[in-house]
Design a protein around this motif. Structure first.
Motif, short mmCIF file in Angstrom:
data_model
loop_
_atom_site.label_atom_id
_atom_site.label_comp_id
_atom_site.label_asym_id
_atom_site.label_seq_id
_atom_site.Cartn_x
_atom_site.Cartn_y
_atom_site.Cartn_z
N ASN A 196 66.14 104.52 -0.20
CA ASN A 196 66.62 103.51 0.93
C ASN A 196 67.86 102.95 0.79
OD1 ASN A 196 63.81 103.35 1.30
ND2 ASN A 196 63.30 101.66 0.50
N ASN A 197 68.25 102.58 1.76
CA ASN A 197 69.77 102.03 2.27
C ASN A 197 69.49 100.46 1.99
OD1 ASN A 197 72.21 100.59 3.56
ND2 ASN A 197 72.90 102.56 3.18
N GLN A 200 70.61 98.06 5.10
CA GLN A 200 69.68 98.57 6.32
C GLN A 200 68.70 97.62 5.91
OE1 GLN A 200 68.86 102.74 6.78
NE2 GLN A 200 71.17 103.19 7.48
N LYS A 201 68.11 97.55 4.71
CA LYS A 201 66.73 96.89 4.39
C LYS A 201 67.01 95.30 4.68
CE LYS A 201 64.09 100.36 3.72
NZ LYS A 201 62.64 100.17 4.56
N GLN A 203 68.42 93.91 7.03
CA GLN A 203 68.63 93.52 8.51
C GLN A 203 67.10 93.52 9.04
OE1 GLN A 203 71.66 93.31 9.75
NE2 GLN A 203 72.36 93.89 7.78
N THR A 278 79.35 99.00 0.82
CA THR A 278 79.81 99.68 1.78
C THR A 278 81.18 100.74 1.29
OG1 THR A 278 81.28 97.95 2.61
CG2 THR A 278 79.31 98.28 3.83
N SER A 365 73.15 103.14 -0.40
CA SER A 365 71.69 103.82 -0.46
C SER A 365 71.62 103.96 -2.00
CB SER A 365 71.56 105.26 0.21
OG SER A 365 71.80 105.04 1.54
#
Length: 390
Positions: A196-197, A200-201, A203, A278, A365
């Motif tokens: 999982n990133n 992203q999770k 958002q 990032t 991630s």
């Protein structure tokens, strides 16, 4: 009736074993859920001036780990005993008591509105409070029938074989939890599982809709309390005295971010989350949620890993849920040369079930996680890919 009782034994036994095994995969998940129940019940008892019950809930909260381990073990043990027919008179009664207890918890979670999920099947299998409540009603009725006809339940094997199977269920139910508590869940179902990133999770989903909250105002007049909404509360009538306000969820939010509290702050209380997540290449997090309760065995192995990561220019951070000063003192005490960052306690215990634990990420991630028992002894980069030795 004989075949009907057999059907009940298989249905209830399999469901209890399945429920127990799923929760045994992550016993800390039930611990945190029981903490939530105890805290909410304590607050409710205090509100109603039930002092002794409030004190009892506070007492039980301290032993949430022990009570959760026992609860999970009893589910597996009772399920096996019912199917095998071992001491059926005792275990049908215990099964009924467990179902009544679970029924109360799911009823409270559903109708109080203070607890969103009961955690009946752990984090891996989530079902709605309504479905959970009706499921427990169904199981309570079935277990009551078994209890009434307990004298008709026959053993599947002879006494020695039944006893051996029962003993195995005890060892298994306790042993698997002991292993997971010292290592990590076999199946990670959290938003921070490998693959999982995190960004992203964080958002919201495409179907995101915020929750609809209605404010309820409680006023009192002539000894009578009454609830009002924002549309009809008696703000112009001085005979009504304001007592309290509470918020009621009219509609649950949809499409909410799975991760919403993963915020990394530095010594100046500056949010560094995006910059760290990032960053190119690999990053290591040593997650020590509560420094005063941290397991510090294998610390020398961790220090070796810290030195090797520095040689390979892999950023390495200590994430603590205590304040910066306490975290810094803790790191200095143990001679750990890592920059301390603060992370919310709920996020920390969701991301890492052991205290402490190690997480490897690559550009946001999650790649791999280790408990304090399983720190790797060495790290190397081969063609840009991190490889670890036990």
């Amino acid at each position: 009736m004989k075949y009907f009782l057999w059907l009940l034994r298989i249905v209830i036994g399999v469901l209890f074993i399945f429920s127990g095994v799923v929760k045994a995969n992550d016993p800390m998940g039930l611990v945190y859920k029981m903490n939530e129940f105890y805290e909410v019940l304590q607050a409710s008892c205090t509100e109603h001036h039930w002092t002794m019950l409030a004190s009892f809930m506070g007492f039980m909260d301290q032993y949430a780990l022990i009570s959760s381990i026992i609860m999970i073990a009893l589910e597996i043990i009772c399920g096996v005993a019912i199917i095998v027919g071992f001491s059926s008179r005792f275990f049908t009664g215990l099964l009924l008591l467990l179902n009544v207890f679970f029924l109360y918890l799911t009823w409270y979670a559903l109708y109080s509105g203070k607890i969103k999920e009961c955690g009946c099947f752990g984090a891996c299998i989530k079902i709605s409070p309504e479905a959970t409540f009706y499921k427990d009603i169904f199981l309570t009725v079935l277990s009551l029938i078994l209890f009434i006809y307990r004298k008709r339940i026959s053993s599947l094997f002879n006494k020695s074989t039944s006893a051996a199977i029962f003993l195995f269920s005890v060892v298994f139910s306790v042993g698997i939890q002991w292993w997971v508590l010292e290592h990590l869940p076999f199946n990670d179902c959290m938003p921070y599982k490998p693959g999982n990133n995190i960004l992203q999770k964080m958002q919201p989903g495409p179907d995101y809709q915020p929750a609809v909250i209605e404010s309820i105002f409680i006023y009192e007049k002539n000894g009578e309390k009454k609830e009002f909404t924002i549309q009809n509360y008696p703000w112009q009538d001085s005979t009504w005295k304001f007592v309290d306000r509470k918020d009621k969820t009219v509609k649950e939010a949809t499409g909410e971010p799975e991760i919403h509290d993963f915020i990394l702050t530095d010594s100046n209380n500056v949010d560094q989350t995006k910059a760290i997540l990032t960053a190119k290449g690999y990053t290591l997090f040593w997650m020590v949620r509560e420094p005063d309760k941290a397991h510090m065995e294998n610390i020398e192995k961790l220090k070796t890993l810290i030195d090797k990561a520095a040689q390979l220019h892999i950023p390495f951070y200590a994430l603590s849920s205590s304040n910066y000063e306490d975290a810094n003192k803790f790191l200095f005490k143990w001679g750990i040369k890592l920059p301390p960052y603060t992370l919310d306690g709920t996020a920390s215990k969701t991301a890492m079930r052991t205290n402490p634990g190690l997480m490897l990420i690559k550009e946001g991630s999650v790649v791999q996680k280790w408990s304090y028992k399983d720190y790797p002894s060495d790290i190397s980069l081969n063609d840009g890919k991190a490889e670890f030795k036990k």
